[in-house]
Design a protein around this motif. Structure first.
Motif, PDB file in Angstrom:
ATOM      1  N   PRO A  59       8.594  12.050  40.674  1.00 56.48           N
ATOM      2  CA  PRO A  59       7.829  13.306  40.633  1.00 56.48           C
ATOM      3  C   PRO A  59       6.777  13.332  39.518  1.00 56.48           C
ATOM      4  CG  PRO A  59      10.072  13.661  39.839  1.00 56.48           C
ATOM      5  CD  PRO A  59      10.013  12.255  40.351  1.00 56.48           C
ATOM      6  N   ILE A  60       6.970  12.530  38.500  1.00 58.96           N
ATOM      7  CA  ILE A  60       5.980  12.527  37.412  1.00 58.96           C
ATOM      8  C   ILE A  60       4.774  11.675  37.801  1.00 58.96           C
ATOM      9  CG2 ILE A  60       5.537  11.790  35.031  1.00 58.96           C
ATOM     10  CD1 ILE A  60       8.393  12.661  34.358  1.00 58.96           C
ATOM     11  N   ASN A  62       4.133  10.822  40.837  1.00 60.64           N
ATOM     12  CA  ASN A  62       3.725  11.209  42.173  1.00 60.64           C
ATOM     13  C   ASN A  62       3.427   9.982  43.037  1.00 60.64           C
ATOM     14  OD1 ASN A  62       3.520  13.292  43.927  1.00 60.64           O
ATOM     15  ND2 ASN A  62       1.992  14.412  42.727  1.00 60.64           N
ATOM     16  N   ASN A 126       9.089  16.696  35.989  1.00 61.60           N
ATOM     17  CA  ASN A 126       8.176  17.634  35.312  1.00 61.60           C
ATOM     18  C   ASN A 126       8.969  18.840  34.834  1.00 61.60           C
ATOM     19  OD1 ASN A 126       5.906  16.088  35.652  1.00 61.60           O
ATOM     20  ND2 ASN A 126       5.254  17.108  37.528  1.00 61.60           N
ATOM     21  N   LYS A 130      11.003  16.541  29.845  1.00 61.03           N
ATOM     22  CA  LYS A 130      10.070  15.425  30.023  1.00 61.03           C
ATOM     23  C   LYS A 130       9.586  14.856  28.675  1.00 61.03           C
ATOM     24  CE  LYS A 130       5.551  14.231  31.867  1.00 61.03           C
ATOM     25  NZ  LYS A 130       4.306  14.736  32.444  1.00 61.03           N
TER      26      LYS A 130
HETATM   27  C1  LIG Z   1       3.994  16.336  37.621  1.00 65.22           C
HETATM   28  O1  LIG Z   1       3.030  16.305  36.599  1.00 65.22           O
HETATM   29  C2  LIG Z   1       2.069  15.263  36.739  1.00 65.22           C
HETATM   30  C3  LIG Z   1       1.229  15.218  35.481  1.00 65.22           C
HETATM   31  O2  LIG Z   1       0.795  16.502  35.138  1.00 65.22           O
HETATM   32  C4  LIG Z   1       1.279  15.467  38.018  1.00 65.22           C
HETATM   33  O3  LIG Z   1       0.337  14.424  38.191  1.00 65.22           O
HETATM   34  C5  LIG Z   1       2.232  15.517  39.188  1.00 65.22           C
HETATM   35  O4  LIG Z   1       1.567  15.808  40.376  1.00 65.22           O
HETATM   36  C6  LIG Z   1       3.343  16.543  38.961  1.00 65.22           C
HETATM   37  N1  LIG Z   1       4.302  16.427  40.042  1.00 65.22           N
HETATM   38  C7  LIG Z   1       4.661  17.417  40.825  1.00 65.22           C
HETATM   39  C8  LIG Z   1       5.700  17.104  41.861  1.00 65.22           C
HETATM   40  O5  LIG Z   1       4.214  18.540  40.737  1.00 65.22           O
END
Ligand SMILES: *[C@@H]1O[C@H](CO)[C@@H](O)[C@H](O)[C@H]1NC(C)=O
Length: 366
Positions: A59-60, A62, A126, A130
Motif C-alpha cells: 500500500p505504500i 502502490n 500508510n 509508517k
Molecule cells: C500511500 O502513500 C503513498 C505516499 O504518499 C502514496 O503514493 C500511495 O498511493 C498511498 N497508498 C494508498 C493505498 O493510499
C-alpha cells in the motif's frame, strides 16, 4: 578364528567405553532439572519454510512486490483449532535496503509441513506507524494470548536507522491492530527489540500470566531488560539509577559472550520463569569452539516471585548452528529461536536459520 573372536570382544569393549564417555560428556554439558531439553532438530522436514514467489500490492509503494522473495526467518507460533499457525518474517529484494520485512502466515496440521497464505498479514502501511516501519519494515514477531483470547504480538519496527519494540493485537492472527511503541517518553528514540511476555501453558494455549498483579516482558538484544504492564498494551520498563535495569547479561568466554536476546515468550513453570534465549558469540574472547558471531540457544530461570531476579542459567547452549542451511545464508551461523508451542503432547520449537529459512526442533513431552 580365535583372533577374530578376540577382535570382536575388543570392539565390544571399546564400544562400551565410548558409550560411557559419551554419556558422561552429556552430563558435563550441565543440564539442570528445570531446563527444557533436549530438542532434536526435525531433519526430515527441515527447513520447514523457505523463500517463496508470492506477490501482493504494497500500500505504500502502490505496486506489486514479491514480499517473500529474499528470505523467510524468525517465526512466532501459536496452536489454534488444532493446527500450528506460524507468523514469520519475510523480506523482499527491493527498495533502499534491498529487503523490506513483512510478516506472513503459514499453517500446518502436523507442525512440520506448512502452507503459506499468498499475502502478508502484517506490513508497513500508510498509517501512524509508517514513520517507524518504513522502509526497513516489521520484524521478529512473538505472540501470547491474553486471558480473554486476544493474541498479543510484540514485533520490531525498523525505519532503516532505529529498531523499536512495538505491539499489535488480533483475534484471528489475520487481522491486526497496531498499538504503537512499547517504550515511550525518553526511550522513544532508543534501540529496542525482542519482547518475550511471561505466560503460562493452558492446554495447547500460551496465555499471558500476571505475577504480583502485573504482566511482565523480557526484552533486549544486548542485555535483557524487563518491563511491566497492567493491560498488555501500556508498558513501563524497570529502571535502576535512571536507566533500564539489566536482568540477564552476556558472559565472557561463553556462547552468549557478545549478547543475549529473548527467544519465545517466557514460560511460567513450577520451578520458575523459564526463558529460552538467543546468545551470540564474540569474534574474540568468546567460546573458542563456536564460530565467530554464531547464534546459539540458551536457557535461563527467573524467580516466580520476582521476575527481575535470575535464579539459574545453563552453562552451555542447547542448540547450535551445525546444518548447512544454519551455517550459510544471509547471516551465517545462526539458529535464532522465536516460536514454541505445546503441540500433540510435545514441545515444538521454531527458529530462523542463517536469517534465510525456518526450521523446527522437537522437544520433551509436556
Ligand atoms: C500511500 O502513500 C503513498 C505516499 O504518499 C502514496 O503514493 C500511495 O498511493 C498511498 N497508498 C494508498 C493505498 O493510499
Amino acid at each position: 578364528m580365535k583372533y577374530n573372536r578376540f577382535l570382536t570382544v575388543l570392539l565390544q569393549a571399546t564400544a562400551v567405553v565410548f558409550l560411557i564417555t559419551a554419556c558422561s560428556k552429556e552430563k558435563s554439558t550441565g543440564s539442570k532439572d528445570w531446563a527444557l531439553v533436549p530438542f532434536v532438530k526435525a531433519d526430515d522436514a527441515n527447513p520447514v519454510l523457505e523463500a517463496g514467489t508470492s506477490t501482493f500490492t504494497c500500500p505504500i509503494l502502490n505496486q506489486e512486490v514479491k514480499w517473500d522473495e529474499k528470505d523467510v526467518f524468525n517465526p512466532a507460533t501459536v496452536v489454534r483449532d488444532g493446527k500450528v499457525y506460524m507468523i514469520f518474517r519475510a523480506e523482499d529484494k527491493i527498495g533502499k535496503y534491498a529487503g523490506t520485512s513483512r510478516l506472513g502466515l503459514a499453517i500446518s496440521d502436523d507442525g512440520l509441513h506448512f502452507t503459506r497464505r499468498p499475502a502478508p498479514v502484517f506490513y508497513p502501511d500508510n498509517d501512524s506507524m509508517k514513520i517507524y516501519e518504513w522502509e526497513g519494515g516489521v520484524e521478529d514477531p512473538r505472540i501470547v494470548e491474553s486471558p480473554d483470547g486476544v493474541y498479543f504480538m510484540t514485533y520490531t519496527s525498523y525505519d532503516g536507522n532505529l529498531a523499536r519494540l512495538c505491539l499489535a493485537s488480533s483475534r484471528d492472527l489475520e487481522t491486526w491492530t497496531k498499538h504503537g511503541l512499547v517504550l515511550k517518553g525518553k526511550y522513544t528514540d532508543t534501540w529496542s527489540k525482542s519482547g518475550a511476555i511471561v505466560a503460562k501453558r493452558n492446554g495447547e494455549r500460551i496465555v499471558a500470566e500476571k505475577i504480583n498483579g502485573k504482566y511482565w516482558m523480557y526484552y533486549g538484544d544486548t542485555d535483557l531488560f524487563i518491563a511491566s504492564s497492567d493491560d498488555l498494551i501500556h508498558w513501563k520498563p524497570e529502571e535502576e539509577n535512571g536507566v533500564v535495569k539489566s536482568v540477564l547479561k552476556p558472559r565472557a568466554k561463553m556462547f552468549d559472550s557478545r549478547l543475549v536476546e529473548s527467544g519465545p515468550y517466557a514460560l511460567v513453570t513450577e520451578k520458575g520463569i523459564l526463558l529460552l534465549y538467543n546468545g551470540m558469540n564474540l569474534d574474540e574472547g568468546g567460546d573458542p569452539e563456536l564460530a565467530k558471531g554464531a547464534y546459539c540457544s540458551g536457557q535461563a530461570l527467573f524467580d516466580l516471585n520476582n521476575p527481575a531476579v535470575l535464579i539459574d542459567r545453563l552453562d552451555q547452549h542447547f542448540m547450535m548452528p551445525d546444518r548447512p542451511y544454519e551455517i550459510t545464508g544471509q547471516i551465517n551461523q545462526v539458529c535464532f529461536i522465536e516460536g514454541m508451542v505445546p503441540f500433540k503432547g510435545k514441545w515444538y520449537l521454531y527458529y530462523g536459520t542463517a536469517d534465510s529459512k525456518i526450521a523446527a526442533a522437537i522437544g520433551p513431552e509436556i
